[in-house]
Scaffold this motif. Sequence first.
Motif, PDB file in Angstrom:
ATOM      1  N   ALA A  31       0.710  -1.227   0.068  1.00  0.00           N
ATOM      2  CA  ALA A  31       0.052   0.029   0.094  1.00  0.00           C
ATOM      3  C   ALA A  31       0.775   1.261   0.057  1.00  0.00           C
ATOM      4  CB  ALA A  31      -0.864   0.102   1.288  1.00  0.00           C
ATOM      5  N   SER A  32       1.897   1.232   0.851  1.00  0.00           N
ATOM      6  CA  SER A  32       2.754   2.433   0.973  1.00  0.00           C
ATOM      7  C   SER A  32       3.260   2.571  -0.660  1.00  0.00           C
ATOM      8  CB  SER A  32       3.898   2.315   1.918  1.00  0.00           C
ATOM      9  OG  SER A  32       4.565   1.342   1.773  1.00  0.00           O
ATOM     10  N   LYS A  33       3.984   1.685  -1.180  1.00  0.00           N
ATOM     11  CA  LYS A  33       4.647   1.797  -2.253  1.00  0.00           C
ATOM     12  C   LYS A  33       3.752   2.092  -3.313  1.00  0.00           C
ATOM     13  CE  LYS A  33       6.615  -2.202  -1.887  1.00  0.00           C
ATOM     14  NZ  LYS A  33       7.497  -3.275  -2.158  1.00  0.00           N
ATOM     15  N   ARG A  34       2.340   1.636  -3.477  1.00  0.00           N
ATOM     16  CA  ARG A  34       1.289   2.183  -4.349  1.00  0.00           C
ATOM     17  C   ARG A  34       0.927   3.428  -4.567  1.00  0.00           C
ATOM     18  NH1 ARG A  34       0.943  -1.674  -8.162  1.00  0.00           N
ATOM     19  NH2 ARG A  34      -0.217  -3.288  -7.102  1.00  0.00           N
ATOM     20  N   ALA A  70       8.251   4.731   4.066  1.00  0.00           N
ATOM     21  CA  ALA A  70       6.853   5.056   4.312  1.00  0.00           C
ATOM     22  C   ALA A  70       6.762   6.561   4.233  1.00  0.00           C
ATOM     23  CB  ALA A  70       6.166   4.231   4.740  1.00  0.00           C
ATOM     24  N   ILE A  71       7.274   7.083   5.284  1.00  0.00           N
ATOM     25  CA  ILE A  71       6.948   8.490   5.766  1.00  0.00           C
ATOM     26  C   ILE A  71       6.930   9.321   4.747  1.00  0.00           C
ATOM     27  CG2 ILE A  71       9.418   9.094   6.229  1.00  0.00           C
ATOM     28  CD1 ILE A  71       8.107  10.157   9.042  1.00  0.00           C
ATOM     29  N   ARG A  72       7.894   9.029   3.494  1.00  0.00           N
ATOM     30  CA  ARG A  72       8.029   9.818   2.599  1.00  0.00           C
ATOM     31  C   ARG A  72       6.792  10.068   1.493  1.00  0.00           C
ATOM     32  NH1 ARG A  72      13.356   8.568  -0.493  1.00  0.00           N
ATOM     33  NH2 ARG A  72      12.624  10.420  -2.089  1.00  0.00           N
ATOM     34  N   GLN A  73       5.762   9.154   1.869  1.00  0.00           N
ATOM     35  CA  GLN A  73       4.642   8.724   0.713  1.00  0.00           C
ATOM     36  C   GLN A  73       3.466   9.599   1.309  1.00  0.00           C
ATOM     37  OE1 GLN A  73       5.674   7.306  -1.941  1.00  0.00           O
ATOM     38  NE2 GLN A  73       7.535   6.930  -0.471  1.00  0.00           N
ATOM     39  N   PHE A  74       3.284  10.162   2.562  1.00  0.00           N
ATOM     40  CA  PHE A  74       2.106  10.653   3.165  1.00  0.00           C
ATOM     41  C   PHE A  74       2.276  11.875   3.744  1.00  0.00           C
ATOM     42  CE2 PHE A  74       3.128   7.694   6.293  1.00  0.00           C
ATOM     43  CZ  PHE A  74       3.213   8.044   7.418  1.00  0.00           C
ATOM     44  N   SER A  75       1.545  12.834   4.282  1.00  0.00           N
ATOM     45  CA  SER A  75       1.949  13.960   5.015  1.00  0.00           C
ATOM     46  C   SER A  75       1.157  13.760   6.225  1.00  0.00           C
ATOM     47  CB  SER A  75       1.143  15.464   4.262  1.00  0.00           C
ATOM     48  OG  SER A  75      -0.118  15.259   4.164  1.00  0.00           O
ATOM     49  N   HIS A  76      -0.084  13.193   6.456  1.00  0.00           N
ATOM     50  CA  HIS A  76      -1.058  12.906   7.788  1.00  0.00           C
ATOM     51  C   HIS A  76      -1.242  11.468   7.769  1.00  0.00           C
ATOM     52  CE1 HIS A  76      -1.235  17.198   6.929  1.00  0.00           C
ATOM     53  NE2 HIS A  76      -1.198  17.425   8.364  1.00  0.00           N
ATOM     54  N   VAL A 201       7.913  -2.481  -7.103  1.00  0.00           N
ATOM     55  CA  VAL A 201       9.167  -2.715  -6.612  1.00  0.00           C
ATOM     56  C   VAL A 201       9.891  -1.530  -6.085  1.00  0.00           C
ATOM     57  CG1 VAL A 201      11.360  -3.678  -7.536  1.00  0.00           C
ATOM     58  CG2 VAL A 201       9.411  -4.524  -8.649  1.00  0.00           C
ATOM     59  N   ILE A 202      10.131  -1.509  -5.106  1.00  0.00           N
ATOM     60  CA  ILE A 202      10.856  -0.335  -4.252  1.00  0.00           C
ATOM     61  C   ILE A 202      12.129  -0.039  -5.134  1.00  0.00           C
ATOM     62  CG2 ILE A 202      12.417  -1.553  -2.750  1.00  0.00           C
ATOM     63  CD1 ILE A 202      11.308   0.337  -0.355  1.00  0.00           C
ATOM     64  N   ASP A 203      12.673   1.252  -4.933  1.00  0.00           N
ATOM     65  CA  ASP A 203      13.554   1.997  -5.574  1.00  0.00           C
ATOM     66  C   ASP A 203      15.117   1.058  -4.997  1.00  0.00           C
ATOM     67  OD1 ASP A 203      12.172   3.639  -6.691  1.00  0.00           O
ATOM     68  OD2 ASP A 203      12.560   5.170  -5.369  1.00  0.00           O
ATOM     69  N   ARG A 204      15.989   0.808  -5.863  1.00  0.00           N
ATOM     70  CA  ARG A 204      17.067  -0.132  -5.610  1.00  0.00           C
ATOM     71  C   ARG A 204      17.923   0.639  -4.705  1.00  0.00           C
ATOM     72  NH1 ARG A 204      19.379  -4.150  -8.530  1.00  0.00           N
ATOM     73  NH2 ARG A 204      20.659  -4.137  -6.780  1.00  0.00           N
ATOM     74  N   GLU A 205      17.864   2.131  -4.519  1.00  0.00           N
ATOM     75  CA  GLU A 205      18.598   3.047  -3.439  1.00  0.00           C
ATOM     76  C   GLU A 205      18.355   2.270  -2.087  1.00  0.00           C
ATOM     77  OE1 GLU A 205      16.904   6.804  -2.209  1.00  0.00           O
ATOM     78  OE2 GLU A 205      15.970   6.687  -4.142  1.00  0.00           O
TER      79      GLU A 205
END
Length: 365
Positions: A31-34, A70-76, A201-205
């Motif tokens: 869900a967080s990656k989506r 995950a924290i980069r994907q949402f503000s609240h 797929v999550i970023d390779r970084e």
Amino acid sequence: MQFDLGKSCIAKGIAFCQLFPPEADPSAYVASKRLAEVSTHYGAEIDWHVIKQDYSEQRNTDPHYDQTYAIRQFSHRKEISVSRLTDFEWWGQRAFDSAIFYQADVMYSRSMMPGSHIAASKYKELYPSVVWYAEFSDPLGFGTNNKPRDSRFFRVEEMVYDKADFIIYTNENQREFMHSYCARRDIDSIRERSIVWAHPVIDREYVGRAQVDYSLDGDMINVAYFGSFYNERGHKELLSILSNPKVVLHIFTPNYYASNYHTINCDIRELGYEPERLRANGSVGNLEMLTIASTMDYLLLADIDFPGAMNPYLPSKYADYLASGTEIIALINSGSPLSKRSDSQLIKVSTNVVEFVKTLKKPIE
């Protein structure tokens, strides 16, 4: 249908996801990656407000993933508690009630769990202009045993078919399977609104971002399996990897010690394998998993044995394995979603598993 709003536009988004980080759960990770993929498809940067269930007392958490990716994907993010974890209908109502004064441009919901779609359906009724992306992680109406669930699950599917602007499936088999038992007369409309998106797929970084002290025997062929054991994806087939005497199997699973310790060890002895070539561990967080997986020689994956004409399940762990860069040994069933993949890391084995394993060698550096 694509919404060309321009990348400079910031849209207001709301996501109803019963499972979402910090829970250490496959559905939460997906869900967080989506959310990032939905933003790209929608055509604008989205400021996401996430409403999730409070599982703090029932599930393990993954603070590393939560505080890095995950924290980069949402503000609240808002947590909604319910007294009974199985009461997804009540959670859906409470989640909707908490969001009635926030009017969003775009909405995302994901099942499992079904309460996510219930909340989203009610929100769509209140704000018809919101663009709703609804994802089915798996079929709701039928379980992995190909037997129908109770009518509540079918009603949730109907809610999505009635109101969602985009319906997301993880593979083509899943879409065809769910449409096959859908008796609605507007099936063409449902198909037109459908999207097939494999698990992101999550970023390779992020591979190697988490530091993990886990030792390997460099002279052996190190193979890892991450995930739970189910009746439909049991351990006996996985143990066949030990038929090669140079293989060490590293298992990372939340239910090894709880329910399978005695059974698996008895099977190892019965099959004549050395117990020391099985290294059993508890589950690890997503980023720790990526670090460990990237150091292995191979990763092991197995299809669910679905007792039906069309297997609708693509394991979500496959996307994590792809991110690691390590070759994947996939024990596949004919016609499954996994059998149709052709990624360069993928080694598909459908028959004569033991014979294949005996020829396995360490990858050339």
